[in-house]
Scaffold this motif. Structure first.
Motif, PDB file in Angstrom:
ATOM      1  N   HIS A   1       5.381   9.283  -8.679  1.00 57.09           N
ATOM      2  CA  HIS A   1       4.222   8.480  -8.284  1.00 57.09           C
ATOM      3  C   HIS A   1       2.946   9.313  -8.225  1.00 57.09           C
ATOM      4  N   ARG A   2       1.915   8.783  -8.845  1.00 62.35           N
ATOM      5  CA  ARG A   2       0.613   9.446  -8.887  1.00 62.35           C
ATOM      6  C   ARG A   2      -0.238   8.986  -7.708  1.00 62.35           C
ATOM      7  N   PHE A   3      -0.938   9.941  -7.112  1.00 57.89           N
ATOM      8  CA  PHE A   3      -1.861   9.675  -6.019  1.00 57.89           C
ATOM      9  C   PHE A   3      -3.171  10.387  -6.320  1.00 57.89           C
TER      10      PHE A   3
ATOM     11  N   GLN B   1       0.810  -1.224   0.000  1.00 61.79           N
ATOM     12  CA  GLN B   1       0.000   0.000   0.000  1.00 61.79           C
ATOM     13  C   GLN B   1       0.842   1.272   0.000  1.00 61.79           C
TER      14      GLN B   1
ATOM     15  N   PRO C   1      -2.695   5.838  -3.548  1.00 57.30           N
ATOM     16  CA  PRO C   1      -2.189   5.486  -4.875  1.00 57.30           C
ATOM     17  C   PRO C   1      -3.345   4.912  -5.695  1.00 57.30           C
TER      18      PRO C   1
ATOM     19  N   GLU D   1      -5.646  14.760  -8.751  1.00 54.40           N
ATOM     20  CA  GLU D   1      -4.456  13.918  -8.822  1.00 54.40           C
ATOM     21  C   GLU D   1      -3.277  14.726  -8.311  1.00 54.40           C
TER      22      GLU D   1
ATOM     23  N   PRO E   1       3.643   2.895  -2.206  1.00 52.44           N
ATOM     24  CA  PRO E   1       4.514   2.896  -3.382  1.00 52.44           C
ATOM     25  C   PRO E   1       5.802   3.710  -3.228  1.00 52.44           C
ATOM     26  N   LEU E   2       5.849   4.617  -2.275  1.00 50.77           N
ATOM     27  CA  LEU E   2       7.066   5.404  -2.077  1.00 50.77           C
ATOM     28  C   LEU E   2       8.127   4.636  -1.289  1.00 50.77           C
TER      29      LEU E   2
ATOM     30  N   TYR F   1       1.118  14.348  -7.745  1.00 54.94           N
ATOM     31  CA  TYR F   1       2.326  13.563  -7.981  1.00 54.94           C
ATOM     32  C   TYR F   1       3.329  13.853  -6.877  1.00 54.94           C
TER      33      TYR F   1
ATOM     34  N   SER G   1      -3.608   2.316  -7.206  1.00 49.87           N
ATOM     35  CA  SER G   1      -3.750   0.875  -6.984  1.00 49.87           C
ATOM     36  C   SER G   1      -4.726   0.568  -5.849  1.00 49.87           C
ATOM     37  N   ARG G   2      -5.010   1.546  -5.008  1.00 52.39           N
ATOM     38  CA  ARG G   2      -5.996   1.354  -3.934  1.00 52.39           C
ATOM     39  C   ARG G   2      -7.370   1.645  -4.510  1.00 52.39           C
TER      40      ARG G   2
END
Length: 156
Positions: free
Chosen positions: A145-147, A28, A120, A139, A30-31, A141, A122-123
């Motif tokens: 990485h995009r959030f 969970q 992220p 959005e 990504p950083l 960055y 992916s969640r």
């Protein structure tokens, strides 16, 4: 169940390292790229404590029945108070209680107008977040990485 909010600096490095290297937790975050070793732990704790010194708020360590359960709280992020909640999988069931305590402090003690959450992409399971009153905003960055930023406005 006894829940305490403590300083991250009060938690043993091995406990923090175990949490941050847990594969379910890392999935969970990504950083979090490299193995979270003792040097990474020292840097992490120092940076979180610096938030308290510089801004007057930052993340806590969550201790449940004298066991480290995770960390989180409010952190400054681009001028916003951003909510983080990182729990060991053994404690995923207490997230809502911790959230309520944090949000209570945010909107009463701290007098904030809103808080944000960065997820992220992916969640994909965000229905719980939306049920709490968060709305998707934009959005963002962080590095490469995009959030997705969600916002909860104060009910007061």
């Amino acid at each position: 169940m006894n829940i305490e909010f403590r300083k991250l600096s009060e938690i043993s490095k091995p406990s923090i390292m175990e949490l941050m290297n847990n594969p379910l937790v890392r999935r969970q975050m990504p950083l979090l790229k490299d193995h979270f070793d003792e040097n990474a732990c020292e840097t992490f704790v120092a940076s979180k404590m610096k938030l308290w010194n510089d801004h007057g708020y930052g993340p806590w360590a969550f201790v449940v029945n004298n066991e480290f359960a995770g960390w989180g709280g409010l952190q400054p992020e681009d001028g916003e108070a951003d909510l983080a909640l990182v729990l060991h999988p053994s404690y995923w069931g207490i997230g809502k209680k911790l959230y309520q305590k944090i949000i209570g402090r945010a909107f009463t003690e701290m007098g904030l107008e809103s808080v944000t959450v960065l997820f992220p992409p992916s969640r994909t399971r965000v229905k719980g977040l939306l049920r709490l009153g968060f709305t998707e905003e934009s959005e963002v960055y962080i590095g490469q990485h995009r959030f997705i930023r969600y916002r909860l406005k104060s009910p007061v």
